[in-house]
Design an enzyme around this catalytic site. Structure first.
Site, PDB file in Angstrom:
ATOM      1  N   ALA A 174      12.585  29.898  49.747  1.00  0.00           N
ATOM      2  CA  ALA A 174      13.971  30.374  49.844  1.00  0.00           C
ATOM      3  C   ALA A 174      14.666  30.352  48.494  1.00  0.00           C
ATOM      4  CB  ALA A 174      14.737  29.556  50.886  1.00  0.00           C
ATOM      5  N   CYS A 175      15.314  29.240  48.149  1.00  0.00           N
ATOM      6  CA  CYS A 175      16.178  29.206  46.970  1.00  0.00           C
ATOM      7  C   CYS A 175      15.423  29.433  45.658  1.00  0.00           C
ATOM      8  CB  CYS A 175      16.953  27.897  46.937  1.00  0.00           C
ATOM      9  SG  CYS A 175      18.066  27.710  48.359  1.00  0.00           S
ATOM     10  N   VAL A 176      14.231  28.867  45.532  1.00  0.00           N
ATOM     11  CA  VAL A 176      13.447  29.080  44.316  1.00  0.00           C
ATOM     12  C   VAL A 176      12.992  30.534  44.233  1.00  0.00           C
ATOM     13  CG1 VAL A 176      11.277  28.520  43.153  1.00  0.00           C
ATOM     14  CG2 VAL A 176      12.692  26.689  44.081  1.00  0.00           C
ATOM     15  N   THR A 179      15.901  32.899  43.528  1.00  0.00           N
ATOM     16  CA  THR A 179      16.340  32.752  42.139  1.00  0.00           C
ATOM     17  C   THR A 179      15.410  33.496  41.195  1.00  0.00           C
ATOM     18  OG1 THR A 179      17.422  30.619  42.561  1.00  0.00           O
ATOM     19  CG2 THR A 179      16.736  31.076  40.289  1.00  0.00           C
TER      20      THR A 179
END
Length: 243
Positions: A174-176, A179
């Site tokens: 998700a976040c990695v 990004t």
């Protein structure tokens, strides 16, 4: 999940990666974006709610304690020794009542328990003390998966002439990942640091790193990234001396 099950999962994933690699290479994927001349370290959500036990967001503790935190410590030491920018990213919400008429959670709380990361409880969203920011480093508060979405990150990086981001943190799926995808879209060379990326779900790190390496960035080990961080500083010093 038992060690035997993990080993079986790893074996199956490696078989799948071997077959997928053939397909990708035949079709021109898995090209290299490469390291640039001015790197920055972007660490995603390595805050207590993710790195310590007891929170719904808690990630694999064995990997966190034995790989991610030690890997981050090596990367931070190299950045600090060579003057490379460091951005610590975390996530928290000011209005955590899911029934409120207005909230900074958007609609994400309908999918995941973002309401447990309350801005009022600083300890939850504070960066893990083992890799705590030092003077001159920046802590960025985000509200969405990507560290770029609705934040000042791209502007900060460009203002400091950064062309390469080394991305670490959680979660891989998700976040990695978001990004890294947004970093490439915004014109930065994106590097995923292999041992410094984690998740809650077995297999998620391996799969996402394989897929990122094929399409959105280069995956490198901590040691390779530390060597790069050290070499960039030396190269810059030699160039200045020659002027």
């Amino acid at each position: 999940m038992s060690d035997a099950t993990n080993k079986e999962l790893d074996s199956l994933l490696n078989q799948a990666f071997a077959e997928a690699t053939k397909l990708y290479q035949e079709r021109g994927f898995q090209r290299r974006v490469g390291f640039g001349k001015r790197p920055a370290l972007v660490s995603v959500d390595l805050a207590n709610a993710w790195t310590r036990p007891g929170n719904p967001f808690t990630c694999d503790q064995e990997k966190m304690d034995n790989e991610i935190i030690p890997g981050m410590q090596k990367l931070l030491a190299a950045c600090r020794a060579n003057g490379h920018p460091v951005v610590h990213v975390t996530t928290a919400y000011e209005i955590t009542d899911r029934n409120a008429a207005f909230t900074d959670m958007g609609l994400w709380h309908n999918k995941i328990p973002v309401d447990v990361v309350n801005l009022a409880d600083k300890d939850l969203w504070a960066i893990d003390s083992r890799i705590a920011p030092v003077e001159g480093e920046y802590t960025l508060l985000k509200k969405r998966a990507s560290s770029f979405h609705g934040t000042e990150l791209a502007g900060i990086l460009r203002a400091n002439n950064v062309d390469t981001i080394l991305v670490t943190g959680v979660t891989a799926c998700a976040c990695v990942r978001q990004t890294i995808c947004d970093g490439l879209a915004d014109g930065f060379r994106t590097i995923a640091v292999k041992e410094a990326i984690g998740d809650r779900v077995p297999g998620a790190v391996a799969w996402n790193l394989f897929d990122i390496d094929a399409k959105f960035g280069d995956v490198h080990t901590v040691d390779e990234c530390v060597a790069y961080l050290n070499s960039v500083s030396k190269a810059a010093g030699m160039a200045q001396a020659a002027e």
